[in-house]
Write a protein that holds these residues in place. Structure first.
Motif, PDB file in Angstrom:
ATOM      1  N   UNK A   1      80.150  38.398  36.281  1.00  0.00           N
ATOM      2  CA  UNK A   1      78.902  39.108  36.640  1.00  0.00           C
ATOM      3  C   UNK A   1      78.456  40.121  35.666  1.00  0.00           C
ATOM      4  N   UNK A   2      79.514  40.978  35.172  1.00  0.00           N
ATOM      5  CA  UNK A   2      79.059  41.812  34.083  1.00  0.00           C
ATOM      6  C   UNK A   2      78.423  41.554  33.021  1.00  0.00           C
ATOM      7  N   UNK A   3      78.858  40.147  32.617  1.00  0.00           N
ATOM      8  CA  UNK A   3      78.044  39.799  31.591  1.00  0.00           C
ATOM      9  C   UNK A   3      76.777  39.607  31.832  1.00  0.00           C
ATOM     10  N   UNK A   4      76.346  39.191  33.067  1.00  0.00           N
ATOM     11  CA  UNK A   4      74.962  38.913  33.493  1.00  0.00           C
ATOM     12  C   UNK A   4      74.085  40.542  33.543  1.00  0.00           C
ATOM     13  N   UNK A   5      74.848  41.401  34.239  1.00  0.00           N
ATOM     14  CA  UNK A   5      74.185  42.594  34.308  1.00  0.00           C
ATOM     15  C   UNK A   5      73.927  43.426  33.227  1.00  0.00           C
ATOM     16  N   UNK A   6      74.977  43.384  32.010  1.00  0.00           N
ATOM     17  CA  UNK A   6      74.587  43.783  30.688  1.00  0.00           C
ATOM     18  C   UNK A   6      73.402  43.117  30.226  1.00  0.00           C
ATOM     19  N   UNK A   7      73.389  42.022  30.371  1.00  0.00           N
ATOM     20  CA  UNK A   7      71.922  41.368  29.722  1.00  0.00           C
ATOM     21  C   UNK A   7      70.845  41.780  30.715  1.00  0.00           C
ATOM     22  N   UNK A   8      70.775  41.781  31.847  1.00  0.00           N
ATOM     23  CA  UNK A   8      69.862  42.417  32.426  1.00  0.00           C
ATOM     24  C   UNK A   8      69.554  43.958  32.017  1.00  0.00           C
ATOM     25  N   UNK A   9      70.356  44.671  31.818  1.00  0.00           N
ATOM     26  CA  UNK A   9      70.082  46.063  31.335  1.00  0.00           C
ATOM     27  C   UNK A   9      69.336  46.055  30.222  1.00  0.00           C
ATOM     28  N   UNK A  10      69.658  45.112  29.182  1.00  0.00           N
ATOM     29  CA  UNK A  10      69.302  44.946  27.945  1.00  0.00           C
ATOM     30  C   UNK A  10      67.963  44.735  28.149  1.00  0.00           C
ATOM     31  N   UNK A  11      67.405  43.838  28.990  1.00  0.00           N
ATOM     32  CA  UNK A  11      66.157  43.223  28.974  1.00  0.00           C
ATOM     33  C   UNK A  11      65.307  43.928  29.895  1.00  0.00           C
ATOM     34  N   UNK A  12      65.678  44.667  30.874  1.00  0.00           N
ATOM     35  CA  UNK A  12      64.916  45.483  31.728  1.00  0.00           C
ATOM     36  C   UNK A  12      64.762  47.152  31.291  1.00  0.00           C
ATOM     37  N   UNK A  13      65.704  47.581  30.367  1.00  0.00           N
ATOM     38  CA  UNK A  13      65.811  49.002  29.818  1.00  0.00           C
ATOM     39  C   UNK A  13      65.667  50.121  30.881  1.00  0.00           C
ATOM     40  N   UNK A  14      64.754  50.947  30.768  1.00  0.00           N
ATOM     41  CA  UNK A  14      64.731  52.069  31.731  1.00  0.00           C
ATOM     42  C   UNK A  14      63.797  51.664  32.952  1.00  0.00           C
ATOM     43  N   UNK A  15      63.604  50.498  33.240  1.00  0.00           N
ATOM     44  CA  UNK A  15      63.107  50.184  34.515  1.00  0.00           C
ATOM     45  C   UNK A  15      64.168  49.924  35.462  1.00  0.00           C
ATOM     46  N   UNK A  16      65.235  49.686  35.066  1.00  0.00           N
ATOM     47  CA  UNK A  16      66.491  49.329  35.886  1.00  0.00           C
ATOM     48  C   UNK A  16      67.424  50.626  36.183  1.00  0.00           C
ATOM     49  N   UNK A  17      67.996  50.811  37.348  1.00  0.00           N
ATOM     50  CA  UNK A  17      68.871  51.535  37.882  1.00  0.00           C
ATOM     51  C   UNK A  17      69.942  50.792  38.038  1.00  0.00           C
ATOM     52  N   UNK A  18      71.153  50.850  37.707  1.00  0.00           N
ATOM     53  CA  UNK A  18      72.266  50.114  37.982  1.00  0.00           C
ATOM     54  C   UNK A  18      73.213  51.063  38.665  1.00  0.00           C
ATOM     55  N   UNK A  19      73.906  50.539  39.629  1.00  0.00           N
ATOM     56  CA  UNK A  19      74.942  51.420  40.240  1.00  0.00           C
ATOM     57  C   UNK A  19      76.257  50.345  40.461  1.00  0.00           C
TER      58      UNK A  19
END
Length: 175
Positions: free
Chosen positions: A39-57
């Motif tokens: 799942x961390x690989x997926x989260x990293x990709x989502x972070x790259x795609x969404x940038x500042x629109x995403x807050x991940x905790x």
């Protein structure tokens, strides 16, 4: 005290991204869980795609009965956090989840330039056990029963754990 069971709390949680991000993604995870590592690989990709629109905790949910090193791994992440390096330790633990004995945790602290003596002392003395237990209990109250479990903008995500489905859910729940 966690303000919301299913929304990240920037004052308490370890977060990536802007506290003002319109999309809030919260994960309950276990460093020894292979599904969490995937799942961390997926989260990293989502972070790259969404940038500042995403807050991940990330919150700890160590399944100690099946993952005997998960508690100390969570403690190591917290100890690294007090030395300003939670996220680098977080990623290292997932990348090396087959090597999570105390001597491995010490080596990771050294690799990150942390005070490894302090880190392992804090880990073995369970200095952060209360925080990890608080994360775990909040997960139980929020309906978490396995790892990884995600919440998108406060709602549990029960879809497939792949990039397309999770990204679609993030976009859908943001609209």
């Amino acid at each position: 005290m966690i303000k919301s069971l299913t929304l990240p709390d920037p004052e308490r949680d370890h977060i990536h991204g802007s506290a003002d991000g319109s999309i809030k993604l919260l994960e309950y995870g276990d460093y020894e869980c292979p599904f969490c590592a995937d799942a961390q690989l997926i989260v990293k990709e989502i972070q790259q795609r969404l940038g500042d629109d995403l807050l991940f905790a990330f919150r700890h949910f160590p399944l100690t009965k099946i993952h005997p090193h998960s508690e100390h791994a969570a403690e190591a992440a917290e100890a690294a956090g007090t030395q300003g390096n939670f996220w680098d330790m977080h990623y290292l633990l997932f990348e090396n989840q087959r090597a999570l004995k105390d001597e491995d945790l010490t080596a990771y602290a050294d690799e990150l330039g942390l005070d490894e003596t302090r880190l392992i002392r804090e880990v073995t003395s369970s200095l952060y056990a209360a925080r990890i237990r608080e994360d775990f209990k909040s997960g139980i109250r929020g309906g978490v029963n396995g790892t990884p479990t995600f919440f998108v903008n406060g709602e549990r995500y029960d879809g497939a754990l792949d990039l397309g489905h999770l990204l679609h859910s993030l976009s859908f729940r943001n609209s």
